[in-house]
Design a protein around this motif. Structure first.
Motif, short mmCIF file in Angstrom:
data_model
loop_
_atom_site.label_atom_id
_atom_site.label_comp_id
_atom_site.label_asym_id
_atom_site.label_seq_id
_atom_site.Cartn_x
_atom_site.Cartn_y
_atom_site.Cartn_z
N THR A 1 -2.95 4.78 8.61
CA THR A 1 -3.46 3.45 8.91
C THR A 1 -3.97 3.38 10.35
O THR A 1 -3.64 4.23 11.17
CB THR A 1 -2.37 2.40 8.69
OG1 THR A 1 -1.22 2.75 9.48
CG2 THR A 1 -1.94 2.35 7.24
N PRO A 2 -4.80 2.39 10.68
CA PRO A 2 -5.37 2.32 12.03
C PRO A 2 -4.30 2.29 13.12
O PRO A 2 -3.32 1.56 13.03
CB PRO A 2 -6.16 1.01 12.00
CG PRO A 2 -6.54 0.83 10.56
CD PRO A 2 -5.37 1.35 9.79
N ARG A 3 -4.50 3.08 14.17
CA ARG A 3 -3.57 3.15 15.31
C ARG A 3 -3.65 1.85 16.09
O ARG A 3 -4.73 1.38 16.45
CB ARG A 3 -3.96 4.32 16.19
CG ARG A 3 -3.11 4.52 17.44
CD ARG A 3 -3.58 5.78 18.16
NE ARG A 3 -2.82 6.09 19.36
CZ ARG A 3 -3.19 5.74 20.59
NH1 ARG A 3 -4.33 5.07 20.77
NH2 ARG A 3 -2.45 6.07 21.63
N THR A 4 -2.49 1.25 16.35
CA THR A 4 -2.47 -0.01 17.09
C THR A 4 -1.18 -0.10 17.89
O THR A 4 -0.18 0.54 17.54
CB THR A 4 -2.58 -1.20 16.12
OG1 THR A 4 -2.70 -2.42 16.84
CG2 THR A 4 -1.36 -1.31 15.21
N ARG B 1 -8.17 3.79 0.94
CA ARG B 1 -7.97 3.88 2.38
C ARG B 1 -7.08 2.72 2.83
O ARG B 1 -7.39 1.56 2.54
CB ARG B 1 -9.31 3.81 3.11
CG ARG B 1 -9.20 3.85 4.64
CD ARG B 1 -10.57 3.80 5.29
NE ARG B 1 -11.39 4.95 4.91
CZ ARG B 1 -12.64 5.13 5.31
NH1 ARG B 1 -13.22 4.20 6.06
NH2 ARG B 1 -13.30 6.20 4.93
N PRO B 2 -5.98 2.99 3.52
CA PRO B 2 -5.11 1.90 3.99
C PRO B 2 -5.87 0.94 4.91
O PRO B 2 -6.72 1.36 5.70
CB PRO B 2 -4.00 2.63 4.76
CG PRO B 2 -4.01 4.02 4.22
CD PRO B 2 -5.44 4.31 3.90
N ARG B 3 -5.54 -0.34 4.81
CA ARG B 3 -6.26 -1.36 5.56
C ARG B 3 -5.57 -1.69 6.88
O ARG B 3 -4.41 -1.36 7.10
CB ARG B 3 -6.37 -2.63 4.70
CG ARG B 3 -7.22 -2.46 3.46
CD ARG B 3 -7.10 -3.67 2.55
NE ARG B 3 -5.74 -3.76 1.99
CZ ARG B 3 -5.33 -4.76 1.22
NH1 ARG B 3 -6.16 -5.75 0.91
NH2 ARG B 3 -4.11 -4.78 0.74
N GLU C 1 0.83 -1.20 0.00
CA GLU C 1 0.00 0.00 0.00
C GLU C 1 0.87 1.26 0.00
O GLU C 1 0.51 2.26 -0.63
CB GLU C 1 -0.97 -0.03 1.17
CG GLU C 1 -1.98 -1.16 1.05
CD GLU C 1 -3.11 -1.08 2.06
OE1 GLU C 1 -2.94 -0.43 3.10
OE2 GLU C 1 -4.17 -1.69 1.80
N ALA C 2 2.01 1.20 0.67
CA ALA C 2 2.95 2.32 0.60
C ALA C 2 3.48 2.47 -0.82
O ALA C 2 3.59 3.59 -1.35
CB ALA C 2 4.10 2.11 1.57
N GLY C 3 3.80 1.34 -1.46
CA GLY C 3 4.26 1.39 -2.84
C GLY C 3 3.21 1.96 -3.77
O GLY C 3 3.51 2.76 -4.67
#
Length: 271
Positions: free
Chosen positions: A209-212, A261-263, A188-190
């Motif tokens: 991306t979702p905070r974790t 949207r990043p997963r 996804e960055a690529g």
């Protein structure tokens, strides 16, 4: 359109080259030690003259090389970065630089593009200096992504690969439950870098991306890879001022600019 990918043989660079290929874009790629498909021109960021790169033959340059953690002193690094950006500016192509959340000191949370950089590590200070040189180029953009993970041409990132190896040995693997990240899948960055290279977007863009937590990231990674997540156990961060407690990212631009949207960790690994 033809692009030059600096660091095309690396973990991120391979995914950048593949993202361009998926879009039907021709790319030229550099390598430092290992030539591979898509990376056939050797280039040493610190020793070689960037003006010798085929900058006149491309419309965009994506800098995906991981040069900020080398043993070179800061002045040597800064001189090499300034020299590289000056060569790109002189030749005229667009420049997209890959940075990270390391430009922040970790005392905040969900940093957006308007948050001033506050680096406290050598790595972060080098990122900020490179970003400043890039900003002087009239046609440029910076992608900040945090905690790249996943498979790039079949090779799993070193963080998850280490955890998987230890889990398979039946060992408990501790990670900080109160260290917060925004893990971004390498493909996804690529994809985002390929979009930015073909756009006229200027300035910084974050991959939100979702905070974790570091613990939840590795636990989710093991679940997605079919391993035993229960062996990934939480532990608190020590009182160490050199650690970054929270480098999670947010963005007001990414989805509008990049078109997706990043997963989450599990969805990205299983997708």
């Amino acid at each position: 359109m033809t692009v030059l990918v600096v660091g095309a043989s690396g973990y991120l660079g391979r995914s950048v080259v593949d993202a361009f290929a998926a879009r039907g874009v021709d790319s030229l790629g550099t390598y430092y030690s290992n030539p591979i498909e898509g990376a056939t021109r050797r280039y040493d960021f610190f020793a070689d003259d960037p003006a010798d790169l085929p900058l006149d033959a491309v419309e965009s340059v994506v800098f995906a090389a991981h040069v900020e953690r080398t043993d070179h002193d800061f002045e040597t690094f800064a001189a090499a970065a300034e020299r590289f950006v000056a060569a790109v500016r002189s030749a005229g192509p667009r420049l997209v630089y890959t940075s990270s959340a390391g430009v922040f000191d970790g005392s905040g949370s969900r940093y957006d593009e308007a948050t001033p950089a506050t680096p406290k590590s050598k790595y972060g200070r080098r990122l900020r200096r490179f970003e400043r040189f890039v900003a002087a180029h009239d046609d440029s953009s910076v992608l900040r992504a945090d905690y790249l993970f996943g498979r790039s041409r079949g090779s799993l990132d070193r963080r998850l690969a280490r955890t998987r190896r230890l889990v398979r040995e039946g060992r408990r693997v501790p990670y900080y439950a109160d260290m917060w990240k925004s893990p971004c899948h390498v493909r996804e960055a690529g994809r985002a870098l390929a979009v930015l290279a073909g756009s006229d977007v200027q300035g910084v863009v974050h991959a939100p991306t979702p905070r974790t937590s570091a613990w939840a990231f590795h636990r989710a990674g093991m679940a997605a890879l079919g391993e035993r997540p229960r062996l990934v156990v939480p532990e608190p961060m020590p009182d160490d001022p050199t650690l970054h407690r929270d480098t999670s990212l947010s963005s007001s631009r990414f989805e509008r600019v990049c078109g997706f949207r990043p997963r989450s960790v599990v969805r990205a690994l299983r997708g």
